[in-house]
Design a protein around this motif. Sequence first.
Motif, PDB file in Angstrom:
ATOM      1  N   SER A 270      -1.972 -57.310 -16.777  1.00  0.00           N
ATOM      2  CA  SER A 270      -2.655 -58.237 -17.525  1.00  0.00           C
ATOM      3  C   SER A 270      -3.876 -58.499 -17.742  1.00  0.00           C
ATOM      4  N   LEU A 272      -7.117 -61.098 -18.636  1.00  0.00           N
ATOM      5  CA  LEU A 272      -7.286 -62.736 -18.490  1.00  0.00           C
ATOM      6  C   LEU A 272      -9.085 -62.710 -18.810  1.00  0.00           C
ATOM      7  N   GLN A 273      -9.426 -63.578 -19.540  1.00  0.00           N
ATOM      8  CA  GLN A 273     -10.811 -63.961 -19.842  1.00  0.00           C
ATOM      9  C   GLN A 273     -11.470 -64.934 -19.126  1.00  0.00           C
ATOM     10  N   LEU A 276     -11.407 -68.789 -16.543  1.00  0.00           N
ATOM     11  CA  LEU A 276     -10.294 -68.394 -16.432  1.00  0.00           C
ATOM     12  C   LEU A 276      -9.461 -69.787 -16.638  1.00  0.00           C
ATOM     13  N   ASP A 277      -8.480 -69.699 -17.407  1.00  0.00           N
ATOM     14  CA  ASP A 277      -7.460 -70.890 -17.460  1.00  0.00           C
ATOM     15  C   ASP A 277      -6.506 -70.665 -16.240  1.00  0.00           C
ATOM     16  N   GLU A 279      -3.868 -72.332 -15.251  1.00  0.00           N
ATOM     17  CA  GLU A 279      -2.356 -72.347 -15.565  1.00  0.00           C
ATOM     18  C   GLU A 279      -1.912 -70.986 -16.363  1.00  0.00           C
ATOM     19  N   LEU A 280      -2.792 -70.238 -16.986  1.00  0.00           N
ATOM     20  CA  LEU A 280      -2.479 -68.949 -17.600  1.00  0.00           C
ATOM     21  C   LEU A 280      -2.352 -67.918 -16.397  1.00  0.00           C
ATOM     22  N   LEU A 281      -3.240 -67.975 -15.667  1.00  0.00           N
ATOM     23  CA  LEU A 281      -3.187 -67.090 -14.371  1.00  0.00           C
ATOM     24  C   LEU A 281      -1.784 -67.442 -13.517  1.00  0.00           C
ATOM     25  N   LYS A 283       0.932 -68.461 -14.606  1.00  0.00           N
ATOM     26  CA  LYS A 283       2.100 -68.174 -15.415  1.00  0.00           C
ATOM     27  C   LYS A 283       2.045 -66.628 -15.518  1.00  0.00           C
ATOM     28  N   THR A 284       1.118 -65.939 -15.403  1.00  0.00           N
ATOM     29  CA  THR A 284       1.325 -64.401 -15.492  1.00  0.00           C
ATOM     30  C   THR A 284       1.650 -63.976 -14.143  1.00  0.00           C
ATOM     31  N   GLN A 287       5.100 -64.065 -13.413  1.00  0.00           N
ATOM     32  CA  GLN A 287       6.091 -62.702 -13.824  1.00  0.00           C
ATOM     33  C   GLN A 287       6.242 -61.648 -13.182  1.00  0.00           C
ATOM     34  N   SER A 302      -4.562 -77.687 -16.910  1.00  0.00           N
ATOM     35  CA  SER A 302      -5.492 -76.510 -17.080  1.00  0.00           C
ATOM     36  C   SER A 302      -6.817 -76.635 -16.263  1.00  0.00           C
TER      37      SER A 302
END
Length: 307
Positions: A270, A272-273, A276-277, A279-281, A283-284, A287, A302
């Motif tokens: 993955s 990520l920019q 950093l968000d 919540e996105l981290l 979620k990643t 996985q 977030s």
Amino acid sequence: MQTKTIDMLLNCNQQLHQFQECNSDVEIKMPVVVIANGQPELLRSLVGRCRKSGLDPYVATTAIQALDELRQRNADLLILDIDMSAGMGIYDLISNDEEMVGLRVIVVGNDIEEMQPKHSCADRIRFLQKELLAWPDVLGHIEELLDWDSPHRKVSAKSIDGEAGATRESRPTVLCIDDDPDITLAIKLRLEKLGINVARAFSGMEGYWSAVQLRPEAIVCDLNMPDGEGQYINGRLKSHPLTRDIPVIMLTGQGSKFLQRELFGLGVVSYLQKPLDFELLVKTLKQHIPFAPSLPGQSMTSVLVPS
């Protein structure tokens, strides 16, 4: 830039030993190690690891300097990069010079499978493939060759991060590699609330060796760092049998689609920019590693980690 970095490392190394000589009331005999290598990032990492393990390291970036350091310091062990300029010449000399019959040697290189020490030297020379180089292996050979036990042999998350890691066995571990301590601390504080143990490393090669030693469930790695950029560290991780299957999440302030495709092609799971968000981290990470959702009463809003 590389020459300037090496000069700074040599100067710091000299100043530290001068300080130790002037301020030591009790003589403590530590094994003396000369590190002959022309790569500044590898030199810094080896010197730092040697010191943390109770060794007394000296740096040499040329063949002549290596021989001078070996004789001047009465070294116990040489870590030799056989691929450096005149590296093979140093190896031939220490294999045949009667004055160096007591010197122990660890040879590292890219193509050393067919290199075998002469019969008379077999008990004092070890060979390590550079692409698979990991500090636990180096330290193990040092202990064996010198019949010496490092006082810092046991390494936990505490030794890398400075904080307790007693619950590692019951919690997944994420290794965060970033030269910005604020970012690693922000990630650590948030992930630990979700039941994830977080170890931190603050340079590329420190992160690589930490990954080999800890074998975390996932790695979050910055793209641009001193002492080994993200692509290089990812390549080292993918080439080592102990770390090749660990998922790597790359962080960067760049938004290039070309860079994204390049990283995916290198095996990064993955991209990520920053900023950093969080919540996105999370979620990643979900996985790739199992961990509990947010704790009771905790909302997953977030959260922005500073870039």
